[in-house]
Design an enzyme around this catalytic site. Structure first.
Site, PDB file in Angstrom:
ATOM      1  N   SER B 115       0.835  -1.204   0.000  1.00  0.00           N
ATOM      2  CA  SER B 115       0.000   0.000   0.000  1.00  0.00           C
ATOM      3  C   SER B 115       0.867   1.251   0.000  1.00  0.00           C
ATOM      4  CB  SER B 115      -0.930  -0.014   1.211  1.00  0.00           C
ATOM      5  OG  SER B 115      -1.794  -1.132   1.138  1.00  0.00           O
ATOM      6  N   ASN B 116       1.969   1.225   0.739  1.00  0.00           N
ATOM      7  CA  ASN B 116       2.891   2.358   0.704  1.00  0.00           C
ATOM      8  C   ASN B 116       3.567   2.491  -0.654  1.00  0.00           C
ATOM      9  OD1 ASN B 116       3.746   4.141   3.120  1.00  0.00           O
ATOM     10  ND2 ASN B 116       3.122   2.207   4.027  1.00  0.00           N
ATOM     11  N   LYS B 239       0.553 -11.147   6.302  1.00  0.00           N
ATOM     12  CA  LYS B 239       0.659  -9.834   6.933  1.00  0.00           C
ATOM     13  C   LYS B 239      -0.732  -9.432   7.385  1.00  0.00           C
ATOM     14  CE  LYS B 239       1.534  -4.941   6.191  1.00  0.00           C
ATOM     15  NZ  LYS B 239       1.795  -3.801   5.313  1.00  0.00           N
TER      16      LYS B 239
END
Lengths: 400, 400, 400, 400
Positions: B115-116, B239
């Protein structure tokens, strides 16, 4: 059948365009609005459309692409992308033949790469192939005037603009854009507005806003935002799959006159029209194009009683399409028309029991579709089955 | 306690491996676990790792790709994709230098296209470029053993598998896969399970499950599903950005022994570890890699008191990263480190006032990071500012 | 109060209070922390609690109610409201006996009218009856020092304050308050803060904040809001059922020292404690009070390895409680303990097949509970069944 | 300003019932449908209602309460509960006078304890007081035939039934019931159906289903469920605040003929009617009862063009009511009519700036309302302001 002459006498001249409350219907080749076998509505009065500009625009006088294929009021179909059931590769011949079938039945425009088109399951080259095949099929079949709208939503402004260029190069006339959602927590109050206006500024083709909260984590553009965007010269319409017809009324009445405010599902066609909408882009048109189009046509002709009864049948059928989405739509096409196949994984393939449910969900509607096609009940089986559907029988008696 | 002797023989030298409760810490070059200037933890008790298998696996004895770069317990960073602020084109040099900076600070693995990493804003060729640049930078800097995990989620099984192949060809060691969400209403109870197991079967590299409901319209894989998937020989970790550490405890205790159950944010590092997790993949590691890694290290060394105090500082800093996401992370990098730039549109660019807020949000944490880097308070300004943060002062006194 | 410096000498004197990292355990009658039949932890060092203030406060020196029953660190149970299966009338005798059973097993406080207590299914007079019966039963059984927390959330500030008064008059010591949600679209950024501070100002008893987004349409108080509220002299704790232990870490470290930051489910007990929490209010304690309490006790004693293994068993059992809620909890009580009955309509009554699933969901945990009760495997059947649960066998060997 | 008294003489001609497409309008005292001063629609065709049964039922021939006040097609107002701004105690005189004002303006029924009525902020005795005051005020003003519907939703079946009894004893004719949501995760597929049918079976008054997902954590009853419930002899209608007019079409066409399928907001009045609905229960009727009622009346009279234009103005005004909810509604009443006050805490009180926004949001609509009241532009100020609203000017010209 007795026309509702009293209610409609307002609209009394003799143009080819019928109109009521801002809706116009052209009885052109390619957009037959009535099943061939039932009584033509000759002699009904009509007048010059008050919305003819919506045919001629889009937003003339600006520097944007001037499409030869304006968006006409009416019913649009977001077509499925068909796949080989073994390889999941594109099945372009079916995409072509399905497109032609719909337009012949009265659909006034097609949308590729909508939710039914599994846009998010296609590579960029596949997207181009689907749009080009659709455009080509229409041209080859003599429907060169029927526009193709291409789904061009993406998470980044940059990719969305690229898709708009791709769409144009593949023969698309308009781009329909979903709002981005992945980083929704990071957007500010202007992000969606800027997303659409940035794309509109840089897209070579006009865009439509696609408001479908169910597909984008609940993001629901409000009437203020859509109205503000409607002023942009390269934003020419919207599809409201949110189902909020109050919003639709606000947008339709505040947007520029040619703006194509459209409902996003066939179960609220009349509701969209009476609120000021110009038509519907609805997945059910893949299954029953004539019935979907006929709800529109009857309304435009002022035949509200039949329109409402037909809307009821269509709304019941749409419930199957809404619940089943592209999975149910493909199952129905396979069952009733012999093509359709499956969605790409991870879309599930229906079990035989689920296929039976879909079959049943659409039965009444497809009996109506058959009636509109043939003008009479085609077979004994049909005759037998139709007795199950009293409102359908009643409707067919009104139409004959 | 009886060691898992056979699996551990790699790490049997002079006590380089510390362990507690199943976690292992290697004090290798490239993963320095303590700031150089503060008191070495000589004489602390240590013990044989019970988890060395997690170094050696992944799932040996099957036909899948045997990476040379096993996933070690520890802190992983999902790196941003940096862009030119004018053109929004990829800024590969910054991607390279940032990667090296993190690994030098003790980060044990990198994730591209999380996402980053703005995965959803990148084209397929850009994805390849980012992963290749990251791999190359690590190799060039002597970190050939540090694995690169590549985000490979897509809406279709087909595209996700393609991304896995692309990832491998670009130098990726593992694929991290988000569940699809667009057609969530059409999926059945098995769809997510089948999505992941189909990908695992066909991916050339092992996969990790990425459970992040906030990014996928609320889809939240439960412990039953993740545990069932953990049995697949080509699924090697997860995760959990959901933050549900009860789920994490269930998965960690039911999955095969080498399965890398990881937290998804640095503010619950200790909570993940005490529940049986093996580490964390957290965006905050882009900003304060040493502090993030040190929470892990202190826990592994059994220094719970310092660990808890450091966790508190890290959790406060993470609040800025959670609220600001990649926007805030890039703003912070720009403010404190002179690079970072902006996310691609429609991600907003922070106003000066917002930049000031991000600066403040991360100040305490970056004072800690500086302390871990330099072992003392580096400047008068630092000395002045640090007085504002009493818990930080207290923590630094404990560490010195 | 003694400084924090010697917190780690932890087990160095021979007080009845053990402590680690700010948690305290009193081995008082009524809160036995170990099953009587397994090895006593004699010889372990203990010391005066550093958290004694949390016993003595709550916020002395203000004008608020000074309860005689401080909130001790540990495990709290939100008790069910039991009903006659025919009439759905309150079954007060069962409410009484259940309360006493829990406290005898080591639960340090009870919560009436939480989510398990079907608060929203009770009339105001019924609420009073349940609280009074609970208080009375504890007093009669010699547990006059065990506090009763009463759920007092309502949609209006006014009603919530009334419920706080009612709670006090019925014998409640604390009020636990859920945020309102019905008009969530109309609240502004300060509404939740004002709701809680208004209630705190006017409530005759101290309040705890109950953050449970799943019960209130997703409203999720963030760490900034809870921390700000924690400064109010009449707000003394919170229950975080959101499961966000990063938030818990931020709150625990920023709130006043005696503030009772508590987890909201037993599957993240250790995670709450290591993040700075003081305990857990978890529904599973109704089913397995000893096991839930023992996770806490082992942690406080520094026996992390056993704590983690027991946490794993508890987390697995909690999955049943989380999925089944009060329906599953009552089914389990009925199956294993012969009482429980059903929730009020529209809560469904489980089918026999569902009852069998609940039975299975809780089997491992209840074997552990039985072991903690009896210190040995009680029967042949137990011996047979326990072999199914290898981790449980391993844990029991560690404990014996 | 002309009194309301002569509004009634309008429709006292020989044909008592006008009808279009299944809607019926009775020109009874108490239901004036047109402002007295604009052009009477003499000479328009009318016919016997096909829906007269909806006046006469509700479900005659069963053992349920036979109210003397049937639900007529038309516009219903969910009235606010007014409070003393200092004490937050009920302000019954204002509740009374407001009720009478609405009914005089053409509202055909009132709903107490809906969302606008702050049901969730009222004690049971307050609920009774509000309903009794409303009933009494109507009776005293000569509107004994106007029904009062009472919101009776609760989380438990038991409490909801109690509220139904209370409602009847307080003078309520019908109960409107929201689905429960607190334990939504525990309900099974039949729970909502059973909730409503259990209440229907035991309620002394007929019930209406209130489908409002925004108020109940997203619970959205589908057309299958509502249609199935519509067969129950004591369930006589529904209010669809979901805004889904496709669903409304399905329900309206499948429910028993007298079932009152109603929209839940005035911005989709025409859309509800054309889909087969019988009316609307909409909060905007508290602000502009004549305009809301007139949309209905014009449609029933077949004056679609005016209806659509008036719907547009009403939809714009409704946007203010939708955004502001009861807070904005009360602010508007205070600003324009001198009463209204505030919602109970934690509902916020608008700032002066917010009050100015609400004032502006409703200005166009209230100019229309004034026009309908007075039949001409009443003042210079009005004349000046109205020029700002070109569509309103156009509409008024059509109506004069």
């Amino acid at each position: 059948m007795s026309p509702h002459t009293n209610e409609r006498s307002v609209h009394n001249d003799n143009d080819v365009t019928l109109s009521l409350s801002g809706l116009a219907l052209h009885s052109e080749a390619g957009a037959p609005h009535l099943g061939s076998n039932y009584r033509a509505s000759n002699g009904r009065k009509s007048k010059k459309s008050i919305l003819t500009d919506s045919y001629l625009k889009t937003h003339s006088g600006n520097s944007f692409h001037e499409t030869d294929r304006p968006l006409r009021p009416g019913i649009y179909a977001p077509t499925p992308a068909f796949f080989d059931p073994e390889t999941e590769d594109l099945d372009l011949p079916t995409i072509r033949s399905h497109s032609v079938r719909l337009v012949k039945a009265g659909i006034v425009g097609l949308v590729t790469q909508g939710s039914n088109g599994e846009a998010v399951h296609l590579s960029q080259s596949e997207r181009r192939a689907v749009t080009a095949a659709t455009r080509g099929a229409l041209d080859d079949a003599g429907f060169g005037n029927v526009p193709v709208i291409v789904g061009c939503g993406a998470q980044s402004t940059r990719e969305s603009i690229e898709l708009c260029h791709d769409a144009m190069l593949s023969g698309g006339d308009y781009a329909m854009v979903l709002p981005p959602a992945y980083y929704r927590a990071l957007y500010n109050g202007e992000s969606q507005y800027e997303f659409f206006s940035d794309i509109a500024r840089e897209s070579p083709i006009p865009i439509l806003i696609y408001n479908y909260p169910g597909a984008v984590a609940g993001i629901d553009l409000d009437s203020d935002t859509i109205t503000k965007l409607s002023k942009h010269p390269n934003i020419v319409g919207c599809k409201l799959t949110c189902g909020n017809t109050g919003k639709l009324a606000r947008v339709a009445n505040a947007a520029p006159s040619g703006f194509m405010t459209m409902g996003g599902s066939s179960d609220f066609t009349l509701q969209s029209l009476i609120a000021g909408g110009k038509g519907v882009i609805g997945g059910l048109a893949n299954i029953a194009p004539k019935a979907c189009a006929e709800v529109f046509n009857l309304y435009v002709e002022g035949r509200n009683e039949e329109a409402e009864k037909m809307q009821a049948v269509v709304a019941r059928g749409d419930w199957g399409a809404i619940k089943g989405g592209v999975v149910g739509t493909k199952s129905c096409l396979q069952t009733y028309f012999g093509y359709g196949g499956f969605g790409r994984r991870p879309l599930p393939r229906p079990t035989p029991a689920q296929e039976a449910v879909y079959k049943e969900d659409f039965e009444e509607l497809l009996l109506l579709e058959e009636f509109l096609e043939n003008g009479c009940r085609g077979s004994d089986i049909h005759s037998d089955r139709i007795k199950e559907f009293s409102q359908l029988v009643e409707l067919e008696h009104m139409l004959v």
